[in-house]
Design a protein around this motif. Structure first.
Motif, PDB file in Angstrom:
ATOM      1  N   VAL A  71       0.692  13.773   4.668  1.00 32.73           N
ATOM      2  CA  VAL A  71      -0.290  13.349   3.675  1.00 32.73           C
ATOM      3  C   VAL A  71      -0.925  12.035   4.114  1.00 32.73           C
ATOM      4  O   VAL A  71      -0.233  11.025   4.280  1.00 32.73           O
ATOM      5  N   LEU A  72      -2.235  12.055   4.292  1.00 34.72           N
ATOM      6  CA  LEU A  72      -2.958  10.852   4.712  1.00 34.72           C
ATOM      7  C   LEU A  72      -3.869  10.375   3.584  1.00 34.72           C
ATOM      8  O   LEU A  72      -4.637  11.153   3.018  1.00 34.72           O
ATOM      9  N   VAL A  73      -3.753   9.095   3.242  1.00 38.22           N
ATOM     10  CA  VAL A  73      -4.660   8.469   2.277  1.00 38.22           C
ATOM     11  C   VAL A  73      -5.429   7.371   3.006  1.00 38.22           C
ATOM     12  O   VAL A  73      -4.825   6.527   3.678  1.00 38.22           O
ATOM     13  N   GLU A  74      -6.745   7.403   2.906  1.00 37.31           N
ATOM     14  CA  GLU A  74      -7.572   6.306   3.427  1.00 37.31           C
ATOM     15  C   GLU A  74      -8.196   5.614   2.237  1.00 37.31           C
ATOM     16  O   GLU A  74      -8.946   6.232   1.481  1.00 37.31           O
ATOM     17  N   ASP A  75      -7.858   4.346   2.055  1.00 33.27           N
ATOM     18  CA  ASP A  75      -8.340   3.665   0.857  1.00 33.27           C
ATOM     19  C   ASP A  75      -9.693   2.995   1.095  1.00 33.27           C
ATOM     20  O   ASP A  75     -10.269   3.109   2.181  1.00 33.27           O
ATOM     21  N   ARG A  97      13.425   7.145  -7.612  1.00 35.67           N
ATOM     22  CA  ARG A  97      13.561   8.584  -7.817  1.00 35.67           C
ATOM     23  C   ARG A  97      12.928   9.400  -6.693  1.00 35.67           C
ATOM     24  O   ARG A  97      12.751  10.605  -6.806  1.00 35.67           O
ATOM     25  N   GLY A  98      12.535   8.727  -5.626  1.00 27.02           N
ATOM     26  CA  GLY A  98      12.125   9.456  -4.430  1.00 27.02           C
ATOM     27  C   GLY A  98      10.652   9.796  -4.332  1.00 27.02           C
ATOM     28  O   GLY A  98      10.255  10.583  -3.477  1.00 27.02           O
ATOM     29  N   ALA A  99       9.826   9.228  -5.209  1.00 20.77           N
ATOM     30  CA  ALA A  99       8.389   9.458  -5.078  1.00 20.77           C
ATOM     31  C   ALA A  99       7.844   8.515  -4.003  1.00 20.77           C
ATOM     32  O   ALA A  99       8.083   7.309  -4.052  1.00 20.77           O
ATOM     33  N   VAL A 100       7.131   9.075  -3.053  1.00 19.02           N
ATOM     34  CA  VAL A 100       6.530   8.273  -1.984  1.00 19.02           C
ATOM     35  C   VAL A 100       5.104   7.940  -2.413  1.00 19.02           C
ATOM     36  O   VAL A 100       4.252   8.818  -2.505  1.00 19.02           O
ATOM     37  N   LEU A 101       4.857   6.663  -2.721  1.00 22.32           N
ATOM     38  CA  LEU A 101       3.568   6.256  -3.263  1.00 22.32           C
ATOM     39  C   LEU A 101       2.660   5.794  -2.131  1.00 22.32           C
ATOM     40  O   LEU A 101       3.024   4.916  -1.341  1.00 22.32           O
ATOM     41  N   LEU A 102       1.467   6.380  -2.069  1.00 12.94           N
ATOM     42  CA  LEU A 102       0.491   6.037  -1.026  1.00 12.94           C
ATOM     43  C   LEU A 102      -0.792   5.574  -1.705  1.00 12.94           C
ATOM     44  O   LEU A 102      -1.361   6.311  -2.517  1.00 12.94           O
ATOM     45  N   GLY A 103      -1.258   4.368  -1.382  1.00 16.14           N
ATOM     46  CA  GLY A 103      -2.467   3.860  -2.025  1.00 16.14           C
ATOM     47  C   GLY A 103      -2.265   3.717  -3.519  1.00 16.14           C
ATOM     48  O   GLY A 103      -1.142   3.519  -3.994  1.00 16.14           O
ATOM     49  N   LYS A 104      -3.346   3.831  -4.266  1.00 20.20           N
ATOM     50  CA  LYS A 104      -3.260   3.554  -5.706  1.00 20.20           C
ATOM     51  C   LYS A 104      -3.043   4.791  -6.579  1.00 20.20           C
ATOM     52  O   LYS A 104      -2.741   4.683  -7.755  1.00 20.20           O
ATOM     53  N   LYS A 133       0.811  -1.221   0.000  1.00 16.23           N
ATOM     54  CA  LYS A 133       0.000   0.000   0.000  1.00 16.23           C
ATOM     55  C   LYS A 133       0.842   1.268   0.000  1.00 16.23           C
ATOM     56  O   LYS A 133       0.322   2.360  -0.201  1.00 16.23           O
ATOM     57  N   ALA A 134       2.138   1.101   0.266  1.00 12.16           N
ATOM     58  CA  ALA A 134       3.024   2.261   0.192  1.00 12.16           C
ATOM     59  C   ALA A 134       4.420   1.798  -0.195  1.00 12.16           C
ATOM     60  O   ALA A 134       4.831   0.686   0.125  1.00 12.16           O
ATOM     61  N   THR A 135       5.129   2.662  -0.916  1.00  6.56           N
ATOM     62  CA  THR A 135       6.529   2.387  -1.235  1.00  6.56           C
ATOM     63  C   THR A 135       7.225   3.710  -1.568  1.00  6.56           C
ATOM     64  O   THR A 135       6.567   4.755  -1.645  1.00  6.56           O
ATOM     65  N   VAL A 136       8.543   3.638  -1.724  1.00  5.20           N
ATOM     66  CA  VAL A 136       9.280   4.813  -2.182  1.00  5.20           C
ATOM     67  C   VAL A 136      10.061   4.400  -3.423  1.00  5.20           C
ATOM     68  O   VAL A 136      10.807   3.410  -3.387  1.00  5.20           O
ATOM     69  N   THR A 137       9.887   5.118  -4.517  1.00 12.86           N
ATOM     70  CA  THR A 137      10.553   4.742  -5.759  1.00 12.86           C
ATOM     71  C   THR A 137      12.024   5.176  -5.746  1.00 12.86           C
ATOM     72  O   THR A 137      12.435   5.980  -4.908  1.00 12.86           O
ATOM     73  N   ILE A 171      -2.972   5.262   5.339  1.00 14.70           N
ATOM     74  CA  ILE A 171      -1.600   5.239   4.824  1.00 14.70           C
ATOM     75  C   ILE A 171      -1.086   6.676   4.872  1.00 14.70           C
ATOM     76  O   ILE A 171      -1.721   7.576   4.307  1.00 14.70           O
ATOM     77  N   LEU A 172       0.046   6.884   5.531  1.00 15.82           N
ATOM     78  CA  LEU A 172       0.482   8.273   5.744  1.00 15.82           C
ATOM     79  C   LEU A 172       1.960   8.472   5.460  1.00 15.82           C
ATOM     80  O   LEU A 172       2.790   7.628   5.776  1.00 15.82           O
ATOM     81  N   PHE A 173       2.282   9.622   4.835  1.00 17.36           N
ATOM     82  CA  PHE A 173       3.668  10.080   4.731  1.00 17.36           C
ATOM     83  C   PHE A 173       3.817  11.329   5.595  1.00 17.36           C
ATOM     84  O   PHE A 173       3.070  12.285   5.421  1.00 17.36           O
ATOM     85  N   THR A 174       4.785  11.299   6.514  1.00 20.76           N
ATOM     86  CA  THR A 174       4.950  12.442   7.423  1.00 20.76           C
ATOM     87  C   THR A 174       5.518  13.664   6.713  1.00 20.76           C
ATOM     88  O   THR A 174       5.306  14.786   7.155  1.00 20.76           O
ATOM     89  N   GLY A 175       6.243  13.487   5.586  1.00 20.36           N
ATOM     90  CA  GLY A 175       7.091  14.574   5.107  1.00 20.36           C
ATOM     91  C   GLY A 175       8.099  14.896   6.201  1.00 20.36           C
ATOM     92  O   GLY A 175       8.342  14.072   7.090  1.00 20.36           O
ATOM     93  N   ASP A 176       8.696  16.086   6.156  1.00 21.41           N
ATOM     94  CA  ASP A 176       9.613  16.486   7.224  1.00 21.41           C
ATOM     95  C   ASP A 176       8.788  17.059   8.375  1.00 21.41           C
ATOM     96  O   ASP A 176       7.824  17.783   8.146  1.00 21.41           O
TER      97      ASP A 176
END
Ligand SMILES: [Zn+2]
Length: 333
Positions: free
Chosen positions: A108-112, A10-17, A4-8, A118-123
């Protein structure tokens, strides 16, 4: 079903679809920009051309306009969202939450559709960043190493103010920091009633104007370094504070009194570099314990540490597994 989440790479943080944060991904229609620092803007031009929507807070949009000048993210696909303003895409709900880092910064919060959060905190920086309950957590790892701790954090502002107050009695003081942090320093000094003119180059001046537009209070004596008044003060070594970006530290005359404001200092709130140069440990990131605290209170069932943006993602993942017994891995590998 993929993760449900990964980091590519090139640094894109993928959340959900559908969501890619802080990098472009071919496979995701939505790009979210967590904040205006350059390591979170990679691929932004491509996103502006090719993503369906590019999402950020209004303050982040305004800051990018100035920082990345003359490039402006005002394309038709830019969509600004306030904190906690709901945004639906297909079956996913996307919301930005406040982050205490620089003006405009967001988690960034994604609710699927299955209700997975699924959340990315950022800095971010503890304790003024709200900790969000998650199932899958992607967390920054800048100070992800047990050696990166600042137990003296509460003293830093007072130490900074005293240092500046003492030094500016003798003449000009130059302060160096990163965008956003510089304005935080101005606000601290203004609130402490350090009552001398603040002089700065145009870009920093314009960023300061944006910070004031969004409610920060930086004082009434901001001067452009190119102005007649500032030039005269600089010629006469009057008492003023000069604010410059960290990257221009070599372009400012070496014998002026200087203060570097940087989180990369762990020995104490303030360190003397030489007779007229100091480093003050004012950070806009959580230290190691702040990162662990976020994970512990967010209660995810799995954690990804952002291994694209430097710091200690590998060590942090290991410590999360060991100390909190939560599965964690650094990505990209
Ligand atoms: Zn940042």
């Amino acid at each position: 079903m993929g993760p449900k989440a990964t980091v590519t790479k090139r640094g894109a943080v993928l959340l959900g679809k559908y969501v890619a944060c802080d990098g472009f991904s071919e496979a995701r229609p939505l790009r979210v920009v967590t904040h205006a620092h350059s390591d979170h803007l990679s691929g932004l031009r491509t996103s502006l051309k090719r993503s369906e929507s590019v999402i950020m807070t209004p303050a982040t949009r305004d800051l990018i306009n100035v920082i990345e000048n003359p490039f402006s993210p005002v394309g038709e696909n830019v969509r600004t969202l306030e904190y906690e303003e709901p945004f639906e895409y297909e079956a996913d709900d996307i919301t930005l939450h406040y982050s205490d880092h620089i003006l405009g910064a967001a988690q960034v919060l994604v609710e699927d559709e299955e209700g997975t959060r699924i959340l990315f905190t950022g800095d971010f920086r503890i304790p003024y960043t709200p900790i969000i309950q998650t199932d899958v957590l992607v967390i920054e790892a800048t100070y992800g190493n047990p050696y990166r701790v600042r137990p003296f954090q509460s003293e830093v502002k007072n130490v900074l103010v005293s240092l500046v107050e003492e030094a500016v009695k003798q003449g000009p003081v130059y302060l160096f920091g990163y965008h956003g942090k510089i304005q935080e320093v101005m606000q601290i000094l203004h609130e402490a009633k350090v009552d001398v003119p603040f002089i700065m180059p145009r870009k920093i001046f314009r960023i300061s104007e944006i910070c004031e537009k969004y409610g920060m209070s930086l004082g009434r004596r901001l001067l452009l370094s190119s102005s007649e008044e500032a030039q005269s003060m600089m010629r006469h070594d009057d008492s003023f504070l000069g604010f410059y970006h960290m990257a221009s530290r070599r372009h400012v005359n070496d014998d002026v009194f200087r203060i570097y404001v940087s989180g990369w200092e762990f020995s104490g709130p303030c360190r003397m570099i030489n007779n007229n140069a100091f480093r003050v440990a004012l950070s806009s990131h959580s230290d190691f314990y702040g990162l662990l605290q976020y994970v512990e209170m967010s209660r995810p069932s799995m954690v990804i540490t952002d291994n694209h943006r430097g710091g200690d993602a590998v060590v942090l993942a290991k410590e999360i597994r060991k100390r909190l017994k939560i599965p964690a891995e650094p990505l990209p590998r």
